[in-house]
Design a protein around this motif. Structure first.
Motif, short mmCIF file in Angstrom:
data_model
loop_
_atom_site.label_atom_id
_atom_site.label_comp_id
_atom_site.label_asym_id
_atom_site.label_seq_id
_atom_site.Cartn_x
_atom_site.Cartn_y
_atom_site.Cartn_z
N UNK A 295 61.15 -48.99 2.08
CA UNK A 295 61.26 -49.33 0.66
C UNK A 295 62.44 -48.60 0.00
N UNK A 296 63.50 -48.42 0.78
CA UNK A 296 64.70 -47.79 0.25
C UNK A 296 64.70 -46.28 0.32
N UNK A 297 63.59 -45.67 0.73
CA UNK A 297 63.50 -44.21 0.82
C UNK A 297 63.97 -43.75 2.19
N UNK A 298 64.98 -42.87 2.28
CA UNK A 298 65.43 -42.40 3.60
C UNK A 298 64.41 -41.43 4.20
N UNK A 299 64.04 -41.68 5.43
CA UNK A 299 63.17 -40.77 6.17
C UNK A 299 63.93 -40.32 7.41
N UNK A 300 64.11 -39.02 7.54
CA UNK A 300 64.84 -38.45 8.67
C UNK A 300 63.83 -38.10 9.75
N UNK A 301 63.67 -38.98 10.73
CA UNK A 301 62.65 -38.83 11.76
C UNK A 301 63.24 -38.05 12.94
N UNK A 302 62.52 -37.02 13.38
CA UNK A 302 62.98 -36.18 14.49
C UNK A 302 61.96 -36.23 15.62
N UNK A 303 62.40 -36.70 16.77
CA UNK A 303 61.58 -36.67 17.99
C UNK A 303 61.88 -35.36 18.70
N UNK A 304 60.83 -34.68 19.17
CA UNK A 304 61.01 -33.36 19.77
C UNK A 304 60.44 -33.33 21.19
N UNK A 305 60.80 -32.26 21.90
CA UNK A 305 60.28 -32.06 23.26
C UNK A 305 58.77 -31.88 23.22
N UNK A 306 58.11 -32.34 24.27
CA UNK A 306 56.65 -32.17 24.36
C UNK A 306 56.26 -30.70 24.36
N UNK A 307 55.20 -30.38 23.61
CA UNK A 307 54.77 -28.98 23.47
C UNK A 307 53.80 -28.63 24.59
N UNK A 308 54.18 -27.71 25.44
CA UNK A 308 53.32 -27.25 26.53
C UNK A 308 53.90 -25.95 27.08
N UNK A 309 53.14 -25.30 27.94
CA UNK A 309 53.64 -24.11 28.63
C UNK A 309 54.47 -24.59 29.82
N UNK A 310 55.72 -24.14 29.90
CA UNK A 310 56.62 -24.59 30.95
C UNK A 310 57.44 -23.43 31.49
N UNK A 311 57.71 -23.47 32.77
CA UNK A 311 58.58 -22.47 33.40
C UNK A 311 60.00 -22.97 33.56
N UNK A 312 60.23 -24.25 33.24
CA UNK A 312 61.57 -24.83 33.33
C UNK A 312 62.43 -24.26 32.19
N UNK A 313 63.55 -23.64 32.55
CA UNK A 313 64.38 -22.95 31.55
C UNK A 313 64.90 -23.91 30.49
N UNK A 314 65.34 -25.10 30.92
CA UNK A 314 65.87 -26.07 29.97
C UNK A 314 64.77 -26.59 29.05
N UNK A 315 63.62 -26.90 29.64
CA UNK A 315 62.52 -27.42 28.83
C UNK A 315 62.03 -26.38 27.84
N UNK A 316 62.02 -25.10 28.25
CA UNK A 316 61.59 -24.04 27.33
C UNK A 316 62.48 -23.98 26.09
N UNK A 317 63.78 -24.18 26.29
CA UNK A 317 64.70 -24.20 25.14
C UNK A 317 64.37 -25.37 24.23
N UNK A 318 64.10 -26.54 24.83
CA UNK A 318 63.74 -27.72 24.04
C UNK A 318 62.47 -27.50 23.25
#
Length: 462
Positions: A269-292
């Motif tokens: 309806x003309x209103x800007x919505x800034x939608x942000x998709x993010x990395x899945x939230x979980x415990x991870x040992x992957x260094x790259x995924x942890x940064x995400x």
């Protein structure tokens, strides 16, 4: 007025790049000699003249239209020359260089304009007020049709007229109060007979209506930031794609596919919505995924609203439910009551029988589109948008804050008026502060450093 505001200025007034037409604009006092030097003759006021543009040696640069607007009937309130040529970057640079070169003899002091300096001069010379000047930039930057129309209303003076009406009513009330201070023995009867309380109440009602429209206008300009959060494979990227109507984020069955944020601005309806998709939230040992994941929590911390996405196909999995509960606890600790968190249950099209009983929130399918309309309505509701947006004018956060200060001062003024004779001097001061707050919007009471911040965000040539 600072000395640099009286310098003649020149700039390319059209956007960088190639185009059919480009404009070079010059503004200053006494442009007649420069007009003759660049155009080879004098020009009739406000009449387009087709002629060749030549360099200092008489060689042609281009042919185009020249328009001369003598002061004060111009955009800046000064003499203005506009040269409309073909929109090639090299042509416009040559034309600008010719103006600056001719200015050395014909218009001493001619220099390149700073960003926003033409509009700043229009403000300083009384051609527009500060709210209208800001509306120029907002019209250029409008990302939706509704925002553009609202900016156009502000530029035409709709917002300013409401502020001026408030100011005029406020000045009338201030005159009454100031008069009573000169005749203290008559002050209570005088204010009662003048219905000062009724005037103040009407002022508060008027201000409330303006605040509502300004908040809607600020929403059209700024929009809100919505972060999609949840465990891996809940369908966050699919939901972003569904809301955007495009394949923006990579979607696979592999958990942890999204490792960094993906952002897209959509409009509802003309209103800007800034939608942000993010990395899945979980415990991870992957260094790259942890940064995400760390970046995901940073985005959540800065969100205006969070869509906590759940997977209806996994509601019977105890480990999944425990992980969701842990995310919910962390969200509650991090966000508290400041930002709404909306529970959204995805994959309704694939959910097993009885899964709906566990869903406490919106149900949808990012794959089929079921429930998306309800989610869009929910997001507009969170943003505070009212569907009847006709007549809304564009506004900025500083306008909303100024109106809130004015409202607070009027509340204090009402309290002092109710105290009557014991606090009329305080009443007068609160009314003065209210007028100052309103004056900040149109620029009647504005610090020079604020002007610098506002106009330096404009493009050069505007």
């Amino acid at each position: 007025m600072p000395a640099h505001h009286s310098d003649p200025i020149a700039a390319i007034a059209t956007a960088p790049g190639r185009g059919a037409v480009g404009i070079v604009r010059v503004s200053g006092r006494g442009l007649g000699p420069l007009v003759r030097a660049v155009c080879g003759r004098a020009l009739k006021a406000r009449q387009a003249t087709y002629l060749p543009f030549r360099d200092a040696r008489g060689e042609p640069i281009d042919q185009g239209l020249a328009l001369y607007f003598p002061a004060p009937h111009s955009y800046t309130g000064e003499d203005v020359l506009e040269l409309q040529a073909h929109g090639g970057p090299v042509v416009l640079q040559l034309l600008l260089a010719r103006c600056l070169e001719a200015g050395r003899a014909a218009l001493p002091g001619l220099r390149l304009a700073r960003p926003g300096e033409f509009s700043e001069r229009a403000f300083l010379n009384g051609k527009i007020d500060l709210a209208q000047a800001e509306a120029i930039a907002d019209l250029i930057d409008a990302s939706t049709e509704a925002a553009a129309r609202s900016a156009g209303r502000s530029l035409s003076g709709a917002f300013s007229q409401e502020i001026h009406a408030l100011r005029d009513a406020l000045i009338h009330l201030r005159m009454l109060v100031e008069a009573t201070l000169d005749f203290p023995e008559e002050e209570i009867d005088f204010l009662r007979k003048s219905d000062a309380r009724g005037q103040l109440s009407k002022l508060q009602q008027m201000l409330h209506a303006v605040m509502q429209r300004a908040q809607q206008g600020a929403l059209l300009r700024e929009g809100i930031k919505v972060v999609i959060a949840g465990q891996p494979n809940a369908g966050k990227s699919s939901l972003l794609n569904a809301l955007a109507g495009a394949e923006l984020a990579i979607v696979t069955p592999v958990a942890g596919t999204t490792r960094d944020k993906v952002q897209q601005t959509i409009q509802i309806e003309g209103v800007p919505l800034h939608i942000v998709d993010t990395a899945g939230l979980r415990v991870s040992e992957d260094a790259v995924e942890k940064i995400g994941i760390a970046r995901a929590w940073e985005e959540i911390a800065a969100a205006d609203a969070v869509l906590f996405l759940h997977d209806l196909t996994r509601v019977a999995d105890p480990a999944y439910c425990r992980a969701d509960a842990e995310i919910a606890r962390t969200l509650a600790l991090q966000r508290g009551a400041r930002t709404p968190v909306v529970d959204v249950w995805n994959k309704s099209d694939a959910a097993p029988a009885g899964a709906d009983a566990a869903a406490h929130g919106l149900r949808l399918s990012a794959r089929t589109g079921e429930g998306l309309a309800a989610l869009r309505r929910k997001l507009l509701n969170i943003a505070g948008w009212q569907s009847a947006a006709e007549g809304v004018y564009i506004a900025r956060e500083r306008h909303v804050q100024a109106l809130r200060r004015a409202h607070a001062h009027l509340v204090e003024a009402a309290a002092h008026l109710d105290a009557q004779a014991h606090a009329l001097d305080l009443l007068a001061e609160e009314l003065r502060l209210t007028q100052n707050a309103l004056g900040e919007i149109t620029g009647e009471f504005t610090a020079d450093d604020l002007l610098g911040v506002i106009f330096t965000k404009f493009c050069i040539g505007k």
